[in-house]
Design a protein around this motif. Sequence first.
Motif, mmCIF file in Angstrom:
data_model
loop_
_atom_site.group_PDB
_atom_site.id
_atom_site.type_symbol
_atom_site.label_atom_id
_atom_site.label_comp_id
_atom_site.label_asym_id
_atom_site.label_seq_id
_atom_site.Cartn_x
_atom_site.Cartn_y
_atom_site.Cartn_z
ATOM 1 N N ASP A 75 26.076 37.998 7.991
ATOM 2 C CA ASP A 75 27.030 38.470 6.980
ATOM 3 C C ASP A 75 26.862 39.968 6.720
ATOM 4 O O ASP A 75 27.834 40.705 6.572
ATOM 5 N N CYS A 96 24.791 29.247 7.147
ATOM 6 C CA CYS A 96 25.779 29.034 6.085
ATOM 7 C C CYS A 96 27.123 29.505 6.627
ATOM 8 O O CYS A 96 27.225 29.864 7.808
ATOM 9 N N ARG A 97 28.146 29.462 5.797
ATOM 10 C CA ARG A 97 29.483 29.883 6.229
ATOM 11 C C ARG A 97 30.033 30.906 5.256
ATOM 12 O O ARG A 97 29.772 30.800 4.055
ATOM 13 N N MET A 99 33.320 31.949 3.500
ATOM 14 C CA MET A 99 34.584 31.265 3.249
ATOM 15 C C MET A 99 35.372 32.006 2.158
ATOM 16 O O MET A 99 34.783 32.694 1.326
ATOM 17 N N THR A 100 36.679 31.767 2.137
ATOM 18 C CA THR A 100 37.417 32.076 0.920
ATOM 19 C C THR A 100 37.329 30.829 0.044
ATOM 20 O O THR A 100 37.146 29.714 0.555
ATOM 21 N N HIS A 126 39.903 40.124 6.508
ATOM 22 C CA HIS A 126 40.410 38.750 6.592
ATOM 23 C C HIS A 126 41.845 38.659 6.080
ATOM 24 O O HIS A 126 42.727 38.129 6.755
ATOM 25 N N ASP A 160 27.029 27.152 1.352
ATOM 26 C CA ASP A 160 26.080 26.320 2.103
ATOM 27 C C ASP A 160 26.489 24.858 1.879
ATOM 28 O O ASP A 160 27.234 24.271 2.668
ATOM 29 N N PRO A 172 36.049 25.299 -1.257
ATOM 30 C CA PRO A 172 36.187 26.222 -0.138
ATOM 31 C C PRO A 172 37.594 26.107 0.429
ATOM 32 O O PRO A 172 38.140 25.005 0.478
ATOM 33 N N GLU A 174 39.300 28.735 3.181
ATOM 34 C CA GLU A 174 39.396 29.118 4.601
ATOM 35 C C GLU A 174 38.048 29.587 5.141
ATOM 36 O O GLU A 174 37.344 30.351 4.482
ATOM 37 N N HIS A 175 37.765 29.135 6.354
ATOM 38 C CA HIS A 175 36.530 29.519 7.029
ATOM 39 C C HIS A 175 36.721 30.907 7.645
ATOM 40 O O HIS A 175 37.702 31.143 8.354
ATOM 41 N N ASP A 178 30.849 31.666 10.794
ATOM 42 C CA ASP A 178 29.549 30.990 10.686
ATOM 43 C C ASP A 178 28.482 32.069 10.647
ATOM 44 O O ASP A 178 28.533 33.033 11.412
#
Length: 218
Positions: A75, A96-97, A99-100, A126, A160, A172, A174-175, A178
């Motif tokens: 990140d 973890c991810r 996300m929005t 994004h 997470d 969550p 949108e992805h 990763d």
Amino acid sequence: MTQQLTIALTKGRILKQTLPLLQAAGLAPVEDIASSRKLIFNTEHANVRVVILRGSDVPTYVRHGAADIGVVGKDMLLEFGAEGLYEPLDLGIAPCRLMTAGFSGRENTRTRIRVASKFVNIARRHYSSKGIQADIIKLYGAMELAPLMDLADEIVDIVDTGNTLRANGMSPLEHIADISTRLVVNKAAMRTRHDAIQEVIEALARTVDQAANRGSTS
Ligand code: AMP
């Protein structure tokens, strides 16, 4: 004595998960980092020392060559850029991810969306890639509070388990990416100190493989 290699470590959650890897690779700090206020520590490898930093500062130290190697979340690399850095190894820790997130099902009638995040560059990229006009609001913590207090419509944050979002009535949405923790290396140091750096990369790569094999057989 040759100049020590310096590894910049990210403090907090990532540090906790990095220490067992350093231990297994023969690079453990010789003092207990948790009970010390020092920021620079020798390791059991005479030629390697570690410094303890905020994750957002690790790419800067490595890019400028103040540290040769860094341990940092993807990140931070996406947010602050990875110019001047090689990224030779995924340490596979602190996954973890990005996300929005927001209140799912709530109709957004604004022509512009307000987005709160500490990842302002990632958020800007994004929403602009989706053709959405977004006003990005920089925050330093507790992102979930921003939609609750009507400071923002959505947030861009690390997810997470999703428990923090759920506890605040959000989901969550949108992805974006990763995330896991990466080893980064200063490009110039990789040329001038190749053998010493390669030794560290290989020792950590073996440790990561062993940890992955243990995970797949347990
Ligand atoms: P969770 O409730 O499990 O979805 O965790 C969400 C919060 O924990 C996020 O807002 C982050 O601040 C923090 N967090 C979880 N995993 C990580 C990670 N791998 N790296 C950094 N922060 C994390």
